[in-house]
Design a protein around this motif. Structure first.
Motif: not given
Length: 340
Positions: A84-95, A210-214
């Motif tokens: 998965q691409r590094p990112r933060l995904v927020r849901f209603r009561d958790h992330s 590859h390091l840059g994509r991380a």
């Protein structure tokens, strides 16, 4: 969904956990049923690590550590899908935070990584590792060395994990920097196979990419964590996250520098090849001119007309003197100009 009391929690993958109550470590690697007994405690803080779990493993564990929080199905699917691409995904009561721990193998010039997904709940942190190459022992030691910060809850646990991931970025960058410096020395000193520098430059450039994509997407993830309204970030923990964020920005700058250095090495190598080709062309041209002397002399004296010394030995010596004299004279002229 509540799990019936006394029912055994069955998780097929390897599991590690910790339980803190009111900032005090109560137990390590406890039976999951015992963790379930404390999930409703107001001062309870739970950490669980799953190694390469399946969807049923996470589904069986999430009600246990989350209590009234139910992990979103898309979050569960994304946590185990990998790459998965590094990112933060927020849901209603958790992330859910996707990141990637990396390491560079200097022996093979290869960058390896471990996918790391982190469920961030109000009183629980669930880490999901793709493999064992991302070590947990330094993280656990850091938690033990800073017991006073456990009071900040999930924010402190998450900070330590992310700090370890970013430290891994710098270790990979330092190793790559050493390899690139050795490549520069190899380029300047010469020796070895003719295409070794160029081939290794391509390998190292691929590792840097590859390091840059991380690393690069982590800047966006940290910005999301620092944004007001994040689920777990206590105000006292903001400076700690800001410090790690600054380290990530520095890692990004160093990656850009490594990329520029490799491009400079490739450009220098191509320029040196061009200069070498020019030297070879000068030498070939010089020798072609020298070879033209005997060709011209023998062609002239090979005419079917009388010439000085025709039919006499003097004619042979005259042509020999012309061949040697003009040939060596042209060779000496080219030598003085550095063409040979």
């Amino acid at each position: 969904m509540e799990r019936p009391e006394g029912e055994r929690v069955r998780v097929a993958c390897a599991v590690r956990n910790r339980l803190y109550v009111d900032g005090v470590l109560v137990g390590t690697d406890l039976p999951l049923e015992e963790l379930a007994e404390h999930r409703a405690d107001a001062g309870a803080l739970i950490w669980v690590d799953l190694l390469a779990p399946s969807v049923p493993d996470i589904a069986a564990l999430s009600p246990l550590v989350g209590g009234e929080v139910e992990l979103h199905p898309l979050a569960v699917e994304g946590a185990i899908s990998g790459r998965q691409r590094p990112r933060l995904v927020r849901f209603r009561d958790h992330s859910l935070l996707h990141t990637r721990a990396v390491r560079f193998d200097a022996a093979t010039d290869r960058l390896d990584g471990t996918d790391l997904s982190i469920f961030i709940l109000p009183r629980a942190l669930i880490t999901i590792r793709g493999d064992e190459r991302f070590a947990l022992d330094p993280i656990l030691a850091d938690w033990d060395d800073n017991p006073d910060l456990v009071a900040y809850g999930v924010g402190f646990l998450l900070h330590t994990v992310l700090d370890a991931v970013v430290d891994g970025y710098f270790e990979a960058i330092d190793t790559l920097d050493d390899q690139i410096q050795s490549l520069e020395d190899e380029l300047l000193l010469g020796g070895g196979p003719k295409n070794a520098v160029q081939l290794r430059s391509f390998v190292l450039r691929k590792a840097v990419a590859h390091l840059g994509r991380a690393v690069l997407p982590m800047n966006e993830a940290f910005s999301a964590l620092l944004r007001q309204g994040a689920h777990v970030l206590d105000g006292e923990m903001v400076p700690y996250y800001q410090d790690v964020y600054d380290h990530t920005l520095r890692a990004t700058e160093r990656i850009d520098g490594l990329r520029d250095t490799i491009e400079s090495i490739l450009a220098t190598h191509l320029a040196m090849q061009g200069n070498s080709l020019n030297e070879i062309m000068k030498k070939l041209t010089a020798w072609a001119a020298i070879i033209a002397i005997p060709t011209g002399v023998t062609g002239y004296f090979g005419q079917n007309v009388p010439f000085p010394g025709f039919g006499e030995s003097a004619g042979f010596w005259l042509s020999a003197v012309l061949l040697l004299g003009l040939g060596f004279g042209l060779w000496g002229s080219f030598k003085r100009r550095g063409w040979l």
